[in-house]
Design an enzyme around this catalytic site. Structure first.
Site, PDB file in Angstrom:
ATOM      1  N   THR A  65      70.582 118.743  75.763  1.00 54.89           N
ATOM      2  CA  THR A  65      70.368 118.681  77.367  1.00 54.89           C
ATOM      3  C   THR A  65      70.062 119.362  78.970  1.00 54.89           C
ATOM      4  O   THR A  65      69.867 118.367  79.806  1.00 54.89           O
ATOM      5  CB  THR A  65      71.976 120.133  76.932  1.00 54.89           C
ATOM      6  N   ILE A  92      75.348 126.310  73.985  1.00 51.63           N
ATOM      7  CA  ILE A  92      76.703 126.507  73.442  1.00 51.63           C
ATOM      8  C   ILE A  92      76.068 128.559  73.482  1.00 51.63           C
ATOM      9  O   ILE A  92      74.473 128.823  73.516  1.00 51.63           O
ATOM     10  CB  ILE A  92      76.954 126.833  71.747  1.00 51.63           C
ATOM     11  N   ASP A  95      72.530 135.107  72.699  1.00 51.92           N
ATOM     12  CA  ASP A  95      72.296 136.237  73.109  1.00 51.92           C
ATOM     13  C   ASP A  95      71.437 136.245  74.122  1.00 51.92           C
ATOM     14  O   ASP A  95      70.975 137.525  74.349  1.00 51.92           O
ATOM     15  CB  ASP A  95      71.857 136.786  71.662  1.00 51.92           C
ATOM     16  N   THR A  96      71.248 135.590  74.879  1.00 55.58           N
ATOM     17  CA  THR A  96      70.036 135.928  75.960  1.00 55.58           C
ATOM     18  C   THR A  96      70.476 134.873  77.126  1.00 55.58           C
ATOM     19  O   THR A  96      71.318 133.638  77.283  1.00 55.58           O
ATOM     20  CB  THR A  96      68.647 134.538  75.314  1.00 55.58           C
ATOM     21  N   HIS A  98      68.856 132.444  78.661  1.00 59.15           N
ATOM     22  CA  HIS A  98      68.744 130.890  78.601  1.00 59.15           C
ATOM     23  C   HIS A  98      70.149 130.213  79.159  1.00 59.15           C
ATOM     24  O   HIS A  98      69.894 128.549  79.751  1.00 59.15           O
ATOM     25  CB  HIS A  98      68.305 130.355  77.284  1.00 59.15           C
TER      26      HIS A  98
END
Length: 163
Positions: A65, A92, A95-96, A98
């Protein structure tokens, strides 16, 4: 009405111009391919159903993306006859941080490319909390964001051509 309760790809409330006179680029991220493939299929089907000739649809894969913005800029700098570019991707939540960085960069990047080239560059990117939400928006119970991106591209190409 909450998006949880409806199909977001319902266009019965609006008219869609015939797309026969337009040329479109579709750039699709390969990351989350199950989802982006469904988005691509929806966009392609919708363009064809609205009069766009298959020969006037140019499709290109990119790794993820994040690469959509630069790919749109490269495409528009080399293919001046395009009326709009559809960017399809899926990020999606993990946990970070990012997720936040990618989503912000892509939204800003797509906007900047559209302004730079004075051409519609459509944000067909899912930014979801989980895979189930992505599936629901890529042909599931909430419709297909690819369909929505294609309709937006046709409508914006018509808008741009009206000037």
């Amino acid at each position: 009405m909450s998006s949880q309760l409806k199909n977001l790809s319902d266009f019965s409330h609006t008219s869609v111009p015939n797309g026969a006179k337009f040329k479109f680029g579709i750039i699709v991220a390969e990351w989350n391919a199950e989802i982006t493939g469904a988005l691509y299929n929806g966009a392609l089907k919708t363009l064809l159903e609205n009069g766009v000739a298959e020969k006037n649809i140019y499709s290109f894969p990119v790794p993820g993306t994040f690469e959509l913005s630069s790919a749109a800029a490269i495409l528009l700098s080399n293919e001046k006859s395009l009326d709009a570019v559809i960017c399809l991707g899926c990020v999606i939540q993990g946990d970070t941080k990012h997720f936040d960085f990618i989503c912000d960069a892509v939204a800003q990047g797509i906007t900047n490319v559209s302004i730079k080239y004075s051409k519609p560059v459509i944000f067909g990117v899912l930014t979801t909390n989980n895979l189930e939400q992505a599936q629901d928006r890529a042909g599931g119970k909430h419709g297909n964001k690819g369909d929505e991106a294609a309709i937006t591209a046709i409508k914006m190409a018509e808008f741009a051509r009206s000037f």
